[in-house]
Design a protein around this motif. Structure first.
Motif: not given
Length: 168
Positions: A48-58, A81-83
Protein backbone atom coordinates in the motif's frame (compact mmCIF):
# COMPACT_ATOMS: atom_id res chain seq x y z
CA UNK A 1 8.08 4.94 5.26
CA UNK A 2 11.13 3.04 4.11
CA UNK A 3 13.55 3.47 1.23
CA UNK A 4 15.15 0.79 -0.93
CA UNK A 5 17.87 2.11 -3.22
CA UNK A 6 20.17 0.37 -5.69
CA UNK A 7 19.32 -3.29 -5.07
CA UNK A 8 16.24 -5.40 -5.64
CA UNK A 9 14.04 -5.51 -2.53
CA UNK A 10 13.34 -9.22 -2.05
CA UNK A 11 10.38 -10.62 -0.13
CA UNK A 12 10.32 -14.37 0.40
CA UNK A 13 6.90 -15.96 0.95
CA UNK A 14 7.69 -18.16 3.92
CA UNK A 15 4.79 -16.90 5.96
CA UNK A 16 1.36 -15.57 5.37
CA UNK A 17 2.00 -11.92 6.23
CA UNK A 18 4.28 -9.72 4.14
CA UNK A 19 3.25 -6.06 4.37
CA UNK A 20 5.02 -3.14 2.71
CA UNK A 21 3.59 0.33 3.31
CA UNK A 22 4.64 3.87 2.30
CA UNK A 23 7.88 2.79 0.65
CA UNK A 24 10.02 4.14 -2.17
CA UNK A 25 11.94 1.56 -4.21
CA UNK A 26 14.25 3.10 -6.79
CA UNK A 27 17.23 2.57 -9.09
CA UNK A 28 17.60 -1.17 -8.62
CA UNK A 29 19.81 -2.97 -11.13
CA UNK A 30 17.05 -5.63 -11.37
CA UNK A 31 13.40 -5.66 -10.30
CA UNK A 32 12.28 -3.01 -7.85
CA UNK A 33 10.33 -5.36 -5.57
CA UNK A 34 10.49 -9.10 -6.18
CA UNK A 35 8.12 -11.44 -4.35
CA UNK A 36 9.48 -15.00 -4.39
CA UNK A 37 6.86 -17.66 -3.72
CA UNK A 38 7.30 -21.25 -2.59
CA UNK A 39 5.44 -24.28 -3.92
CA UNK A 40 3.15 -25.11 -1.04
CA UNK A 41 3.03 -22.34 1.54
CA UNK A 42 0.40 -19.72 2.21
CA UNK A 43 1.69 -16.42 0.87
CA UNK A 44 0.24 -12.97 1.38
CA UNK A 45 1.82 -9.81 -0.02
CA UNK A 46 0.16 -6.50 0.76
CA UNK A 47 1.66 -3.33 -0.76
CA UNK A 48 0.00 0.00 0.00
CA UNK A 49 1.35 3.42 -1.00
CA UNK A 50 4.49 1.92 -2.56
CA UNK A 51 6.34 3.59 -5.43
CA UNK A 52 8.69 1.50 -7.55
CA UNK A 53 10.47 3.79 -10.02
CA UNK A 54 13.53 3.91 -12.27
CA UNK A 55 14.45 0.23 -11.83
CA UNK A 56 16.33 -1.68 -14.54
CA UNK A 57 13.68 -4.42 -14.84
CA UNK A 58 10.11 -4.77 -13.48
CA UNK A 59 8.74 -2.40 -10.86
CA UNK A 60 6.90 -5.21 -9.03
CA UNK A 61 7.58 -8.87 -9.90
CA UNK A 62 6.59 -12.34 -8.73
CA UNK A 63 8.89 -15.32 -9.17
CA UNK A 64 8.67 -18.97 -8.22
CA UNK A 65 5.90 -21.53 -8.49
CA UNK A 66 2.82 -21.89 -6.32
CA UNK A 67 1.40 -25.36 -6.94
CA UNK A 68 -0.53 -26.45 -3.86
CA UNK A 69 -4.22 -25.58 -4.23
CA UNK A 70 -4.71 -26.09 -0.48
CA UNK A 71 -2.49 -23.11 0.30
CA UNK A 72 -3.41 -19.51 -0.51
CA UNK A 73 -1.59 -17.00 -2.66
CA UNK A 74 -2.82 -13.43 -2.35
CA UNK A 75 -1.00 -10.51 -4.01
CA UNK A 76 -2.43 -7.09 -3.14
CA UNK A 77 -1.29 -3.80 -4.65
CA UNK A 78 -3.34 -0.81 -3.53
CA UNK A 79 -2.46 2.83 -4.24
CA UNK A 80 0.94 1.95 -5.76
CA UNK A 81 2.90 3.62 -8.54
CA UNK A 82 5.19 1.82 -11.01
CA UNK A 83 6.95 4.33 -13.24
CA UNK A 84 9.91 4.56 -15.59
CA UNK A 85 10.95 0.92 -15.07
CA UNK A 86 13.02 -0.97 -17.67
CA UNK A 87 10.44 -3.74 -18.18
CA UNK A 88 6.86 -3.98 -16.80
CA UNK A 89 5.28 -2.05 -13.97
CA UNK A 90 3.71 -5.25 -12.59
CA UNK A 91 4.95 -8.65 -13.80
CA UNK A 92 2.80 -11.21 -11.99
CA UNK A 93 2.57 -14.27 -14.23
CA UNK A 94 0.12 -16.95 -13.21
CA UNK A 95 2.05 -19.52 -11.19
CA UNK A 96 -0.83 -21.94 -10.62
CA UNK A 97 -4.55 -22.30 -11.11
CA UNK A 98 -5.25 -20.62 -7.77
CA UNK A 99 -2.70 -17.79 -8.10
CA UNK A 100 -3.93 -14.42 -6.90
CA UNK A 101 -7.40 -15.85 -6.23
CA UNK A 102 -7.91 -13.59 -3.23
CA UNK A 103 -5.68 -10.73 -4.29
CA UNK A 104 -6.55 -7.16 -5.19
CA UNK A 105 -4.75 -5.03 -7.74
CA UNK A 106 -6.54 -1.69 -7.82
CA UNK A 107 -6.20 2.08 -7.35
CA UNK A 108 -2.70 1.95 -8.88
CA UNK A 109 -0.86 3.96 -11.51
CA UNK A 110 1.59 2.73 -14.10
CA UNK A 111 3.54 5.26 -16.14
CA UNK A 112 6.23 5.00 -18.83
CA UNK A 113 7.29 1.40 -18.12
CA UNK A 114 9.31 0.17 -21.13
CA UNK A 115 7.39 -3.09 -21.74
CA UNK A 116 4.02 -1.80 -20.53
CA UNK A 117 2.26 -1.58 -17.21
CA UNK A 118 0.95 -5.13 -16.75
CA UNK A 119 2.22 -8.65 -17.52
CA UNK A 120 0.22 -11.64 -16.30
CA UNK A 121 -2.40 -9.42 -14.69
CA UNK A 122 -4.62 -6.52 -15.68
CA UNK A 123 -5.34 -3.04 -14.43
CA UNK A 124 -7.82 -2.72 -11.60
CA UNK A 125 -11.13 -1.04 -12.34
CA UNK A 126 -10.02 2.04 -10.38
CA UNK A 127 -6.43 2.27 -11.68
CA UNK A 128 -5.49 5.72 -12.93
CA UNK A 129 -4.02 6.50 -16.35
CA UNK A 130 -1.78 9.54 -16.42
CA UNK A 131 -0.29 11.29 -19.45
CA UNK A 132 2.58 13.22 -17.83
CA UNK A 133 5.46 12.47 -15.48
CA UNK A 134 3.99 12.65 -11.95
CA UNK A 135 7.16 13.52 -10.03
CA UNK A 136 8.37 16.91 -8.80
CA UNK A 137 11.87 16.86 -10.27
CA UNK A 138 13.86 14.88 -12.81
CA UNK A 139 15.26 11.47 -11.95
CA UNK A 140 18.73 12.85 -11.19
CA UNK A 141 17.45 14.73 -8.13
CA UNK A 142 15.70 11.65 -6.67
CA UNK A 143 12.65 13.75 -5.71
CA UNK A 144 9.61 11.50 -6.00
CA UNK A 145 6.99 13.74 -4.44
CA UNK A 146 4.01 14.37 -6.70
CA UNK A 147 4.12 17.48 -8.91
CA UNK A 148 1.27 19.82 -9.86
CA UNK A 149 1.34 18.92 -13.57
CA UNK A 150 -2.10 18.32 -15.09
CA UNK A 151 -2.33 14.73 -16.25
CA UNK A 152 0.58 13.80 -13.95
CA UNK A 153 1.05 14.46 -10.26
CA UNK A 154 -2.00 16.74 -10.03
CA UNK A 155 -4.26 13.94 -11.26
CA UNK A 156 -2.79 11.50 -8.75
CA UNK A 157 -3.05 14.04 -5.91
CA UNK A 158 -6.71 14.70 -6.72
CA UNK A 159 -7.27 10.93 -6.52
CA UNK A 160 -5.83 10.78 -2.97
CA UNK A 161 -2.50 9.19 -3.90
CA UNK A 162 0.08 9.59 -1.17
CA UNK A 163 3.10 11.73 -2.00
CA UNK A 164 6.29 9.68 -1.80
CA UNK A 165 9.21 11.47 -0.16
CA UNK A 166 12.56 12.44 -1.62
CA UNK A 167 15.11 9.65 -1.31
CA UNK A 168 17.40 10.42 1.65
Amino acid sequence: GQDAYGSTALVYAEGANNVIVQTLITESTGDGLQFSIAGNTDALLWCTNVTSVDNASDGFAMTGTHTDSSSALSLNFINCIAANNGAYGWSLPAASTDARSAGTIDYNCGYNNTSGNYDGTTAGSNDITITADPFTADDASDDYTLNATAGGGALLSSSAYVAIPTRP
